[in-house]
Write a protein that holds these residues in place. Structure first.
Motif, short mmCIF file in Angstrom:
data_model
loop_
_atom_site.label_atom_id
_atom_site.label_comp_id
_atom_site.label_asym_id
_atom_site.label_seq_id
_atom_site.Cartn_x
_atom_site.Cartn_y
_atom_site.Cartn_z
N MET A 1 28.77 96.96 5.91
CA MET A 1 29.31 96.82 4.57
C MET A 1 28.17 96.63 3.58
N ARG A 2 28.18 97.41 2.51
CA ARG A 2 27.13 97.32 1.51
C ARG A 2 27.37 96.15 0.57
N GLN A 3 26.28 95.60 0.10
CA GLN A 3 26.35 94.49 -0.85
C GLN A 3 26.72 95.03 -2.23
N THR A 4 27.61 94.34 -2.89
CA THR A 4 27.97 94.69 -4.26
C THR A 4 26.95 94.07 -5.20
N VAL A 5 26.39 94.89 -6.07
CA VAL A 5 25.44 94.42 -7.07
C VAL A 5 26.24 94.02 -8.30
N LYS A 6 26.05 92.78 -8.73
CA LYS A 6 26.82 92.24 -9.85
C LYS A 6 25.95 92.21 -11.10
N VAL A 7 26.44 92.87 -12.15
CA VAL A 7 25.64 93.01 -13.36
C VAL A 7 26.36 92.44 -14.57
N ALA A 8 25.56 92.00 -15.52
CA ALA A 8 26.04 91.59 -16.84
C ALA A 8 25.39 92.51 -17.86
N LEU A 9 26.15 92.91 -18.84
CA LEU A 9 25.65 93.79 -19.90
C LEU A 9 25.63 93.02 -21.21
N LEU A 10 24.46 92.92 -21.81
CA LEU A 10 24.31 92.20 -23.07
C LEU A 10 24.05 93.19 -24.19
N GLY A 11 24.86 93.11 -25.21
CA GLY A 11 24.69 94.00 -26.36
C GLY A 11 25.50 95.27 -26.18
N LEU A 12 26.60 95.36 -26.88
CA LEU A 12 27.46 96.54 -26.76
C LEU A 12 27.45 97.34 -28.06
N GLY A 13 26.26 97.39 -28.67
CA GLY A 13 26.09 98.18 -29.89
C GLY A 13 25.96 99.65 -29.54
N GLU A 14 25.20 100.37 -30.32
CA GLU A 14 25.09 101.82 -30.14
C GLU A 14 24.59 102.19 -28.74
N VAL A 15 23.53 101.54 -28.28
CA VAL A 15 22.99 101.82 -26.95
C VAL A 15 23.90 101.23 -25.88
N GLY A 16 24.23 99.96 -26.02
CA GLY A 16 24.97 99.25 -24.99
C GLY A 16 26.37 99.79 -24.75
N GLU A 17 27.06 100.17 -25.83
CA GLU A 17 28.42 100.69 -25.66
C GLU A 17 28.41 101.99 -24.88
N GLU A 29 34.37 106.27 -10.65
CA GLU A 29 34.56 107.61 -10.12
C GLU A 29 33.84 107.83 -8.80
N GLU A 30 32.66 107.25 -8.67
CA GLU A 30 31.86 107.50 -7.48
C GLU A 30 31.88 106.34 -6.50
N HIS A 31 32.74 105.35 -6.78
CA HIS A 31 32.92 104.19 -5.90
C HIS A 31 31.60 103.53 -5.54
N ILE A 32 30.77 103.32 -6.57
CA ILE A 32 29.47 102.70 -6.38
C ILE A 32 29.68 101.19 -6.26
N ASN A 33 28.95 100.56 -5.36
CA ASN A 33 29.08 99.12 -5.12
C ASN A 33 28.40 98.31 -6.19
N VAL A 34 28.88 98.43 -7.40
CA VAL A 34 28.38 97.68 -8.54
C VAL A 34 29.60 97.11 -9.26
N GLU A 35 29.51 95.87 -9.67
CA GLU A 35 30.59 95.23 -10.40
C GLU A 35 30.03 94.66 -11.70
N ILE A 36 30.68 94.96 -12.80
CA ILE A 36 30.31 94.35 -14.07
C ILE A 36 31.05 93.02 -14.13
N VAL A 37 30.28 91.93 -14.08
CA VAL A 37 30.89 90.59 -13.98
C VAL A 37 30.93 89.86 -15.31
N ALA A 38 30.24 90.38 -16.33
CA ALA A 38 30.26 89.76 -17.65
C ALA A 38 29.62 90.72 -18.65
N VAL A 39 30.06 90.58 -19.90
CA VAL A 39 29.42 91.29 -21.00
C VAL A 39 29.27 90.31 -22.15
#
Length: 129
Positions: A1-17, A29-39
Motif C-alpha cells: 500500500m502506497r503512502q498518501t502524501v498530505k498537502v496544504a495549499l496556501l494562497g488561492l489567488g491567480e497562481v494558487g487557484e 482522475e488519476e487516483h494519485i495518492n495525494v490528499e489536500i488536507v487544508a487550504v
C-alpha cells in the motif's frame, strides 16, 4: 500500500487557484495518492475556498494556522508569493518542533505544472525566499 502524501495549499489567488484546480483534478482522475488536507486564503468567500470548504477540507483565512496541523501535513505549497510569510512559516514549524512538514515554494509548483502539461501557470511577481 502506497503512502498518501498530505498537502496544504496556501494562497488561492491567480497562481494558487489554477494550481489547486488542476492539482485536485489530477488527484481525482488519476487516483494519485495525494490528499489536500487544508487550504488557506484571505477570502473565505471565494469560489475556490468555498469549494474546498464544501468538500470538508479545512479552509484557513490565516495561512499561519496551517502550522497547528503539525505532522498531519507532509508538504505545504506556499503559493502566496510572500517571502515574509514563508520565513514566518519556517520559524513557526521550527518552534513547534515539526521536523516532518516541508514548505514547497512556487517554483516547485511550477516544476509540477510542467509535468501536468496544462499550458502556462501564471507567475507571481513576488517569489523566492
Amino acid at each position: 500500500m502506497r503512502q498518501t502524501v498530505k498537502v496544504a495549499l496556501l494562497g488561492l489567488g491567480e497562481v494558487g487557484e489554477k494550481f489547486a484546480e488542476h492539482f485536485l483534478e489530477k488527484i481525482q482522475e488519476e487516483h494519485i495518492n495525494v490528499e489536500i488536507v487544508a487550504v488557506a486564503h484571505r477570502d473565505l468567500e471565494s469560489p475556490v475556498a468555498l469549494g474546498f470548504a464544501h468538500s470538508k477540507v479545512p479552509v484557513f483565512q490565516d495561512a499561519m494556522d496551517v502550522v497547528s496541523l503539525g505532522d498531519k501535513v507532509d508538504i505545504v505549497f506556499d503559493l502566496t508569493g510572500d517571502p515574509e510569510l514563508r520565513k514566518r512559516l519556517r520559524a513557526a514549524l521550527q518552534e513547534s518542533h515539526n521536523q516532518h512538514t516541508v514548505i514547497a515554494p512556487e517554483v516547485v509548483a511550477h516544476l509540477l505544472w510542467n509535468f501536468f502539461g496544462e499550458g502556462e501557470l501564471p507567475h507571481s511577481s513576488r517569489t523566492g525566499y
